[in-house]
Design a protein around this motif. Structure first.
Motif, PDB file in Angstrom:
ATOM      1  N   ASP A  26      30.987  60.487  -6.945  1.00 25.81           N
ATOM      2  CA  ASP A  26      30.315  61.789  -6.846  1.00 25.81           C
ATOM      3  C   ASP A  26      29.049  61.687  -5.998  1.00 25.81           C
ATOM      4  O   ASP A  26      28.765  62.568  -5.180  1.00 25.81           O
ATOM      5  CB  ASP A  26      29.971  62.330  -8.235  1.00 25.81           C
ATOM      6  CG  ASP A  26      31.194  62.748  -9.031  1.00 25.81           C
ATOM      7  OD1 ASP A  26      32.303  62.860  -8.451  1.00 25.81           O
ATOM      8  OD2 ASP A  26      31.056  62.943 -10.263  1.00 25.81           O
ATOM      9  N   TRP A  27      28.292  60.600  -6.200  1.00 22.88           N
ATOM     10  CA  TRP A  27      27.077  60.393  -5.424  1.00 22.88           C
ATOM     11  C   TRP A  27      27.418  60.243  -3.937  1.00 22.88           C
ATOM     12  O   TRP A  27      26.787  60.852  -3.073  1.00 22.88           O
ATOM     13  CB  TRP A  27      26.344  59.162  -5.947  1.00 22.88           C
ATOM     14  CG  TRP A  27      25.102  58.822  -5.205  1.00 22.88           C
ATOM     15  CD1 TRP A  27      23.858  59.349  -5.406  1.00 22.88           C
ATOM     16  CD2 TRP A  27      24.973  57.878  -4.133  1.00 22.88           C
ATOM     17  NE1 TRP A  27      22.976  58.791  -4.515  1.00 22.88           N
ATOM     18  CE2 TRP A  27      23.627  57.891  -3.731  1.00 22.88           C
ATOM     19  CE3 TRP A  27      25.868  57.043  -3.483  1.00 22.88           C
ATOM     20  CZ2 TRP A  27      23.152  57.086  -2.698  1.00 22.88           C
ATOM     21  CZ3 TRP A  27      25.402  56.235  -2.455  1.00 22.88           C
ATOM     22  CH2 TRP A  27      24.058  56.268  -2.076  1.00 22.88           C
ATOM     23  N   ALA A  28      28.439  59.437  -3.633  1.00 27.20           N
ATOM     24  CA  ALA A  28      28.846  59.234  -2.241  1.00 27.20           C
ATOM     25  C   ALA A  28      29.365  60.537  -1.630  1.00 27.20           C
ATOM     26  O   ALA A  28      29.085  60.827  -0.460  1.00 27.20           O
ATOM     27  CB  ALA A  28      29.913  58.146  -2.166  1.00 27.20           C
ATOM     28  N   ARG A  29      30.091  61.330  -2.402  1.00 26.46           N
ATOM     29  CA  ARG A  29      30.616  62.608  -1.891  1.00 26.46           C
ATOM     30  C   ARG A  29      29.473  63.515  -1.433  1.00 26.46           C
ATOM     31  O   ARG A  29      29.566  64.169  -0.393  1.00 26.46           O
ATOM     32  CB  ARG A  29      31.460  63.307  -2.956  1.00 26.46           C
ATOM     33  CG  ARG A  29      32.099  64.597  -2.449  1.00 26.46           C
ATOM     34  CD  ARG A  29      32.973  65.281  -3.497  1.00 26.46           C
ATOM     35  NE  ARG A  29      34.151  64.480  -3.768  1.00 26.46           N
ATOM     36  CZ  ARG A  29      34.387  63.828  -4.904  1.00 26.46           C
ATOM     37  NH1 ARG A  29      33.514  63.859  -5.889  1.00 26.46           N
ATOM     38  NH2 ARG A  29      35.491  63.133  -5.065  1.00 26.46           N
ATOM     39  N   GLU A  30      28.379  63.536  -2.184  1.00 27.82           N
ATOM     40  CA  GLU A  30      27.232  64.365  -1.787  1.00 27.82           C
ATOM     41  C   GLU A  30      26.622  63.886  -0.471  1.00 27.82           C
ATOM     42  O   GLU A  30      26.205  64.688   0.356  1.00 27.82           O
ATOM     43  CB  GLU A  30      26.178  64.388  -2.900  1.00 27.82           C
ATOM     44  CG  GLU A  30      26.594  65.215  -4.089  1.00 27.82           C
ATOM     45  CD  GLU A  30      26.979  66.644  -3.707  1.00 27.82           C
ATOM     46  OE1 GLU A  30      26.222  67.313  -2.974  1.00 27.82           O
ATOM     47  OE2 GLU A  30      28.070  67.081  -4.134  1.00 27.82           O
ATOM     48  N   ARG A  31      26.559  62.586  -0.257  1.00 28.14           N
ATOM     49  CA  ARG A  31      26.043  62.057   1.014  1.00 28.14           C
ATOM     50  C   ARG A  31      27.002  62.405   2.157  1.00 28.14           C
ATOM     51  O   ARG A  31      26.578  62.772   3.250  1.00 28.14           O
ATOM     52  CB  ARG A  31      25.881  60.530   0.938  1.00 28.14           C
ATOM     53  CG  ARG A  31      24.514  60.047   0.497  1.00 28.14           C
ATOM     54  CD  ARG A  31      24.252  60.158  -0.984  1.00 28.14           C
ATOM     55  NE  ARG A  31      23.245  61.146  -1.346  1.00 28.14           N
ATOM     56  CZ  ARG A  31      23.210  61.697  -2.556  1.00 28.14           C
ATOM     57  NH1 ARG A  31      24.076  61.397  -3.479  1.00 28.14           N
ATOM     58  NH2 ARG A  31      22.277  62.572  -2.865  1.00 28.14           N
ATOM     59  N   LEU A  32      28.299  62.302   1.913  1.00 29.70           N
ATOM     60  CA  LEU A  32      29.284  62.671   2.944  1.00 29.70           C
ATOM     61  C   LEU A  32      29.202  64.162   3.257  1.00 29.70           C
ATOM     62  O   LEU A  32      29.339  64.566   4.415  1.00 29.70           O
ATOM     63  CB  LEU A  32      30.699  62.300   2.480  1.00 29.70           C
ATOM     64  CG  LEU A  32      30.962  60.797   2.361  1.00 29.70           C
ATOM     65  CD1 LEU A  32      32.286  60.553   1.652  1.00 29.70           C
ATOM     66  CD2 LEU A  32      30.925  60.125   3.720  1.00 29.70           C
ATOM     67  N   ARG A  33      28.949  64.964   2.236  1.00 26.56           N
ATOM     68  CA  ARG A  33      28.776  66.404   2.454  1.00 26.56           C
ATOM     69  C   ARG A  33      27.554  66.649   3.332  1.00 26.56           C
ATOM     70  O   ARG A  33      27.594  67.472   4.255  1.00 26.56           O
ATOM     71  CB  ARG A  33      28.641  67.117   1.109  1.00 26.56           C
ATOM     72  CG  ARG A  33      28.602  68.637   1.246  1.00 26.56           C
ATOM     73  CD  ARG A  33      28.688  69.333  -0.105  1.00 26.56           C
ATOM     74  NE  ARG A  33      30.040  69.180  -0.633  1.00 26.56           N
ATOM     75  CZ  ARG A  33      30.328  68.713  -1.847  1.00 26.56           C
ATOM     76  NH1 ARG A  33      29.379  68.376  -2.690  1.00 26.56           N
ATOM     77  NH2 ARG A  33      31.576  68.611  -2.247  1.00 26.56           N
ATOM     78  N   ALA A  34      26.461  65.905   3.106  1.00 29.70           N
ATOM     79  CA  ALA A  34      25.243  66.051   3.916  1.00 29.70           C
ATOM     80  C   ALA A  34      25.505  65.684   5.377  1.00 29.70           C
ATOM     81  O   ALA A  34      24.899  66.260   6.283  1.00 29.70           O
ATOM     82  CB  ALA A  34      24.120  65.183   3.341  1.00 29.70           C
ATOM     83  N   LEU A  35      26.411  64.739   5.612  1.00 32.10           N
ATOM     84  CA  LEU A  35      26.774  64.362   6.981  1.00 32.10           C
ATOM     85  C   LEU A  35      27.778  65.320   7.606  1.00 32.10           C
ATOM     86  O   LEU A  35      28.061  65.237   8.803  1.00 32.10           O
ATOM     87  CB  LEU A  35      27.366  62.945   7.006  1.00 32.10           C
ATOM     88  CG  LEU A  35      26.410  61.799   6.699  1.00 32.10           C
ATOM     89  CD1 LEU A  35      27.187  60.495   6.571  1.00 32.10           C
ATOM     90  CD2 LEU A  35      25.326  61.696   7.761  1.00 32.10           C
ATOM     91  N   GLY A  36      28.360  66.215   6.808  1.00 35.12           N
ATOM     92  CA  GLY A  36      29.366  67.146   7.299  1.00 35.12           C
ATOM     93  C   GLY A  36      30.780  66.584   7.287  1.00 35.12           C
ATOM     94  O   GLY A  36      31.717  67.227   7.746  1.00 35.12           O
ATOM     95  N   TRP A  37      30.959  65.393   6.741  1.00 36.53           N
ATOM     96  CA  TRP A  37      32.274  64.753   6.781  1.00 36.53           C
ATOM     97  C   TRP A  37      33.295  65.426   5.887  1.00 36.53           C
ATOM     98  O   TRP A  37      34.483  65.397   6.180  1.00 36.53           O
ATOM     99  CB  TRP A  37      32.158  63.280   6.405  1.00 36.53           C
ATOM    100  CG  TRP A  37      31.545  62.430   7.463  1.00 36.53           C
ATOM    101  CD1 TRP A  37      30.629  62.803   8.413  1.00 36.53           C
ATOM    102  CD2 TRP A  37      31.791  61.048   7.680  1.00 36.53           C
ATOM    103  NE1 TRP A  37      30.293  61.735   9.191  1.00 36.53           N
ATOM    104  CE2 TRP A  37      30.992  60.644   8.760  1.00 36.53           C
ATOM    105  CE3 TRP A  37      32.591  60.119   7.048  1.00 36.53           C
ATOM    106  CZ2 TRP A  37      30.985  59.336   9.228  1.00 36.53           C
ATOM    107  CZ3 TRP A  37      32.584  58.809   7.509  1.00 36.53           C
ATOM    108  CH2 TRP A  37      31.789  58.440   8.604  1.00 36.53           C
TER     109      TRP A  37
END
Length: 143
Positions: A26-37
């Motif tokens: 979940d934490w990694a998903r939020e970072r990927l969302r911030a990158l637009g991935w």
């Protein structure tokens, strides 16, 4: 800024051995969302999340250790880094058809553009690198 400078963004999170792998994902998903991935490169984002799950699971289950998870994006590659306290390096192995486990590093090898592991003074780090589809297209255009 000089031509040799690298622009990068990164995040780090400590995951105690009693924390869930879902918390890491979940934490990694939020970072990927911030990158637009999650929107622009959803297949790569899914591969990153599966890799995070595998590497954190390995740290908790096999190394009997807390895991330090780092995501670093340098505009070419997302480096997924997991540190644990065991010096034993992971190796892909042929899975036993009777066993439920043993396929994690084979998955990482199949999903990541590259991966490596190395010992460090307090255990080891495992790094997997991912380039989203858009980066591959830009690389091809500049060739």
């Amino acid at each position: 800024m000089s031509e040799s400078s690298v622009r990068a963004v990164g995040w780090a999170r400590s995951l105690p051995i009693d924390s869930s792998v879902k918390a890491a994902r979940d934490w990694a998903r939020e970072r990927l969302r911030a990158l637009g991935w999650t929107t622009d490169a959803p297949d790569t984002a899914d591969a990153v999340l599966l890799t995070v799950s595998e590497l954190v699971t390995n740290a908790h289950l096999h190394a009997h250790s807390d895991a330090q998870l780092i995501l670093a994006w340098d505009n070419r590659c997302l480096h997924v880094v997991v540190h644990d306290a065991s010096p034993a390096l992971p190796t892909p192995r042929s899975p036993d058809n009777e066993s439920l486990g043993g396929r994690g590093m084979l998955l990482v090898e199949a999903l990541a553009d590259s991966w490596q592991s190395r010992r460090c003074p307090y255990g080891k780090i495992v790094t997997a690198c991912f380039r989203p589809h858009l980066v591959h297209q830009e690389d091809d255009a500049s060739s």
